[in-house]
Write an enzyme that holds these catalytic residues in place. Sequence first.
Site, PDB file in Angstrom:
ATOM      1  CD  GLN A 163     -28.008 -10.895  58.088  1.00  0.00           C
ATOM      2  OE1 GLN A 163     -27.288 -10.461  57.202  1.00  0.00           O
ATOM      3  NE2 GLN A 163     -29.320 -10.808  58.028  1.00  0.00           N
ATOM      4  CD  GLU A 205     -31.752  -8.351  63.277  1.00  0.00           C
ATOM      5  OE1 GLU A 205     -31.791  -9.523  63.705  1.00  0.00           O
ATOM      6  OE2 GLU A 205     -32.116  -8.028  62.141  1.00  0.00           O
ATOM      7  CE  LYS A 339     -36.835  -9.490  57.312  1.00  0.00           C
ATOM      8  NZ  LYS A 339     -35.486  -9.516  56.664  1.00  0.00           N
TER       9      LYS A 339
END
EC number: 4.2.1.11
Length: 429
Positions: A163, A205, A339
């Site tokens: 990813q 991103e 996160k």
Amino acid sequence: MSAIVDIIGREVLDSRGNPTVECDVLLESGVMGRAAVPSGASTGSREAIELRDGDKSRYLGKGVLKAVEHINTEISEAIMGLDASEQAFLDRTLIDLDGTENKSRLGANAMLAVSMAVAKAAAEEAGLPLYRYFGGSGAMQMPVPMMNIVNGGAHANNSLDIQEFMVMPVSATSFREALRCGAEVFHALKKILADKGMSTAVGDEGGFAPNFSSNEECLNTIVQAVEKAGYRMGEDVLLALDCAASEFYHEAEDVYVLEGEGLKLSSTQFADYLANLCDKFPIVSIEDGMAEGDWDGWKTLTDKLGKRVQLVGDDLFVTNTKILKEGIDKGIGNSILIKINQIGTLTETFAAIEMAKRAGYTAVISHRSGETEDSTIADIAVGTNAGQIKTGSLSRSDRISKYNQLLRIEEDLGDIASYPGKSAFYNLR
């Protein structure tokens, strides 16, 4: 006392054009704090629940009016008049009000927006920058950035299974220098891709999302970009990966399917695959190298690479101290990705960072793929002396806002600011 006198929740948009929650908290003195929460694409199954409306006639079901309503009604009633400087008490009030294990009733998005907005208001009231409010006089370490310059997997529509492919500037003596290094590598990579006739469109991103024939080809191209920018791979810049392996793990067959390379691998074979990449390239960090439920695979990977590579649990630990403690006890991974919206309050976020540090695990403060212009995570990274931050590429203002805030913090710190470089990986040999 910094009494809360008004709370306003609203629906705003994130960087992907999806609704998210923003909250304003007003104190008796007239000071206000505002916060907006992020949202993920590849999410761990045990994350705190992000409350969505499910009304297909609005925003394809992704509206957050229910979460906003919770802020404007029962959350407001529960915390009105409370002291904003009592963060732990306020967060406990939110947790008790919700009453569920995973924050599914009020929504972690509603709770986090309030938690963050209260902290920002309290910092303003105290006359302190947010990082200083979080960390006191000891907050002075800037984070080494993980810069996601090539996107694959769930973050891009291309053939890459891994990813995120990231660069980490480690020889810089300041964050400002590190940021310049990353930006120069980013632009060098863009030129290389353009010269090859490859796409220079960017993913969620801000990294490029071209089609490579393999993960190795992608890594080789990044090495070229680092050298083209005038830096030494392995000395000035190290590499990091986010496999997001849960996304290509087929549980029924117990295999990892790398469709882009036509591979079906067992946990042991995939650990060998990653070890081979680490032998060929200066990879210092691998996030979610195994699926979140494949703890045996995680143990295999940790035994194989854990002494020389940072193995970061994201979907694995979901910023949750209960799960992290289990991982620490079993010797799984050696780092946690933090996160804030995975857990839903600042107090619980700080508890996870503290637990990791006490166990000798590193903590990497992270954005989500769906971001906003809110830059709180930059202040968290410095306030907790985490030493590492992951907040995207060198494009898209939703990513750059965090880097720019870190530049401001470093300027504010002046001579006492430190940049850890390779020492950020304090648990590797």
